[in-house]
Design an enzyme around this catalytic site. Structure first.
Site, PDB file in Angstrom:
ATOM      1  N   THR A 221       0.850  -1.217   0.048  1.00  0.00           N
ATOM      2  CA  THR A 221       0.077   0.091   0.135  1.00  0.00           C
ATOM      3  C   THR A 221       0.758   1.370  -0.129  1.00  0.00           C
ATOM      4  OG1 THR A 221      -1.726  -1.208   1.246  1.00  0.00           O
ATOM      5  CG2 THR A 221      -1.779   1.284   1.180  1.00  0.00           C
ATOM      6  N   HIS A 224       2.546   1.736  -3.588  1.00  0.00           N
ATOM      7  CA  HIS A 224       1.947   2.154  -4.315  1.00  0.00           C
ATOM      8  C   HIS A 224       1.451   3.737  -4.214  1.00  0.00           C
ATOM      9  CE1 HIS A 224      -2.309   1.893  -6.598  1.00  0.00           C
ATOM     10  NE2 HIS A 224      -2.546   2.998  -5.725  1.00  0.00           N
ATOM     11  N   GLU A 225       1.354   3.949  -2.876  1.00  0.00           N
ATOM     12  CA  GLU A 225       0.826   5.647  -2.623  1.00  0.00           C
ATOM     13  C   GLU A 225       2.059   6.437  -2.915  1.00  0.00           C
ATOM     14  OE1 GLU A 225      -1.975   6.676  -2.336  1.00  0.00           O
ATOM     15  OE2 GLU A 225      -2.974   4.705  -1.980  1.00  0.00           O
ATOM     16  N   HIS A 228       2.357   7.429  -6.297  1.00  0.00           N
ATOM     17  CA  HIS A 228       1.343   8.494  -6.689  1.00  0.00           C
ATOM     18  C   HIS A 228       2.292   9.783  -6.317  1.00  0.00           C
ATOM     19  CE1 HIS A 228      -2.219   6.536  -7.860  1.00  0.00           C
ATOM     20  NE2 HIS A 228      -2.571   6.258  -6.710  1.00  0.00           N
ATOM     21  N   TRP A 236      -5.388   2.009 -15.195  1.00  0.00           N
ATOM     22  CA  TRP A 236      -6.564   1.991 -15.790  1.00  0.00           C
ATOM     23  C   TRP A 236      -7.072   3.690 -15.856  1.00  0.00           C
ATOM     24  CZ3 TRP A 236      -5.516   0.601 -11.128  1.00  0.00           C
ATOM     25  CH2 TRP A 236      -6.101   1.168 -10.045  1.00  0.00           C
ATOM     26  N   ASP A 243      -2.322   6.194 -18.547  1.00  0.00           N
ATOM     27  CA  ASP A 243      -1.375   6.689 -17.446  1.00  0.00           C
ATOM     28  C   ASP A 243      -0.091   7.528 -17.645  1.00  0.00           C
ATOM     29  OD1 ASP A 243      -0.013   4.876 -18.651  1.00  0.00           O
ATOM     30  OD2 ASP A 243       0.439   3.395 -16.864  1.00  0.00           O
ATOM     31  N   VAL A 245       2.393   6.477 -19.150  1.00  0.00           N
ATOM     32  CA  VAL A 245       3.355   5.748 -19.397  1.00  0.00           C
ATOM     33  C   VAL A 245       3.124   4.807 -20.453  1.00  0.00           C
ATOM     34  CG1 VAL A 245       4.649   3.906 -18.175  1.00  0.00           C
ATOM     35  CG2 VAL A 245       3.885   6.038 -16.979  1.00  0.00           C
ATOM     36  N   THR A 248       3.379   0.552 -20.039  1.00  0.00           N
ATOM     37  CA  THR A 248       2.391  -0.291 -19.252  1.00  0.00           C
ATOM     38  C   THR A 248       1.122  -0.215 -20.312  1.00  0.00           C
ATOM     39  OG1 THR A 248       1.544   1.948 -18.391  1.00  0.00           O
ATOM     40  CG2 THR A 248       2.981   0.585 -17.089  1.00  0.00           C
ATOM     41  N   GLN A 251      -5.425  -0.419 -19.730  1.00  0.00           N
ATOM     42  CA  GLN A 251      -6.320  -1.260 -19.262  1.00  0.00           C
ATOM     43  C   GLN A 251      -7.655  -0.731 -18.712  1.00  0.00           C
ATOM     44  OE1 GLN A 251      -3.873  -2.786 -15.676  1.00  0.00           O
ATOM     45  NE2 GLN A 251      -5.385  -2.557 -14.323  1.00  0.00           N
TER      46      GLN A 251
HETATM   47 ZN    ZN Z   1      -3.970   4.568  -5.983  1.00  0.00          ZN
HETATM   48 CA    CA Z   2       0.339   3.210 -20.268  1.00  0.00          CA
END
Ligand code: ZN
Ligand code: CA
Length: 307
Positions: A221, A224-225, A228, A236, A243, A245, A248, A251
């Protein structure tokens, strides 16, 4: 048993454990709606990022970047006052995930192993506080607040039962507390002076020992944060959106649990037979099923640090 009744029971029990995996998109949307300056500043950062990436096609990191962290533990009952050892277990995860030293990197599907990368970013506990004194990089605040929400960042101020941040130019502030039905959330880089700059994580999703709760018990977690916080979006973004990028795959929506590979091939009308990169740290899968950042994500994060 009646099939309809059974599926109803499954839905009910799933809902009673429902925890929102991440609140960052929601917080960013709220800020954009309430502050025009934030919205403009964020667009500018993204434009600068695109430019920086174009101007540095063969970039290489010359010195490993080390980000000092201050952890603000805000607790109501002694259980929430997590131990130093639990905090260190989280720093250890960050230094493995962002340096591709995580042992589960072997679980990255073969097709994506060439783009799974060492981000060359490290983290340490702050050793000097804002007054120039020696510190462990941990603050502890007892509160009367039962659990914290995202609105107006109550955990980030002593006046609302939380702890004040240390200067965000010098430290990554991480608050650990009991959150309302949410695993964590972060601010995003904007150049706009966000007084709440930093990351908030629920005390039962921080680190790998102590109060942690499966299936979010491997510190992902926070990985992931911080993604950001360093300007990464969900894969997605806006559903089949970008995104920003390139490496990737596009999605359709978030993934939960632990899918088998390939998952959702050809989603969003693409001809991508490999499907979703559900094991990316910026998805919502179980901690044990996540294992990579890509080269494209790394460049975006390094660009954010360099701005
Ligand atoms: Zn997130
Ligand atoms: Ca992408």
């Amino acid at each position: 048993m009646n099939k309809i009744l059974l599926s109803l029971l499954v839905i009910l029990s799933a809902n009673s454990f429902a925890q929102q995996r991440c609140g960052t998109t929601e917080r960013t949307q709220q800020l954009s709606e309430n502050n025009k300056e934030f919205s403009i500043a964020k667009q500018k950062v993204n434009a600068e990022t695109t430019k920086w990436i174009e101007n540095n096609p063969n970039f290489s990191v010359k010195t490993i970047i080390t980000i000092p962290i201050v952890v603000h533990v805000v607790w109501r009952n002694p259980q929430q006052n997590i131990t130093d050892a639990q905090i260190f277990s989280q720093i250890d995860v960050l230094n493995k995930d962002f340096r591709k030293l995580n042992i589960d990197t072997i679980n990255t599907p073969t097709v994506w192993q060439p783009i799974a990368t060492d981000c060359e970013i490290e983290f340490c506990m702050a050793t000097i506080d804002p007054n120039g004194n020696a510190t462990t990089g941990i603050t502890r605040t007892q509160t009367t607040v039962n659990s914290f929400g995202m609105n107006n960042d109550p955990v980030k101020s002593t006046s609302t039962g939380g702890a004040n941040p240390w200067p965000s130019d010098d430290y990554l502030n991480i608050w650990v507390c009991k959150l309302d039905n949410l695993l964590g959330y972060s601010t995003v880089p904007s150049g706009w002076n966000d007084p709440g700059d930093g990351v908030v994580i629920g005390f039962n999703y921080f680190g790998t020992i102590g109060t942690i709760q499966s299936p979010y018990h491997k510190g992902r977690t926070t990985t992931h944060e911080i993604g950001h916080w360093l300007n990464l979006d969900h894969l997605w973004e806006n559903g089949c959106g970008s995104d920003q990028v390139n490496d990737t795959p596009t999605q359709e929506e978030e993934n939960y649990g632990c899918p088998g590979f390939p998952h959702n091939p050809n989603s969003c009308g693409t001809t991508n037979a490999n499907g979703d990169m559900f094991m990316n740290y910026m998805d919502y899968t179980n901690d044990a099923c996540m294992n990579l950042f890509t080269v494209g994500q790394k460049i975006r994060m390094i660009s954010a640090i360099n701005q």
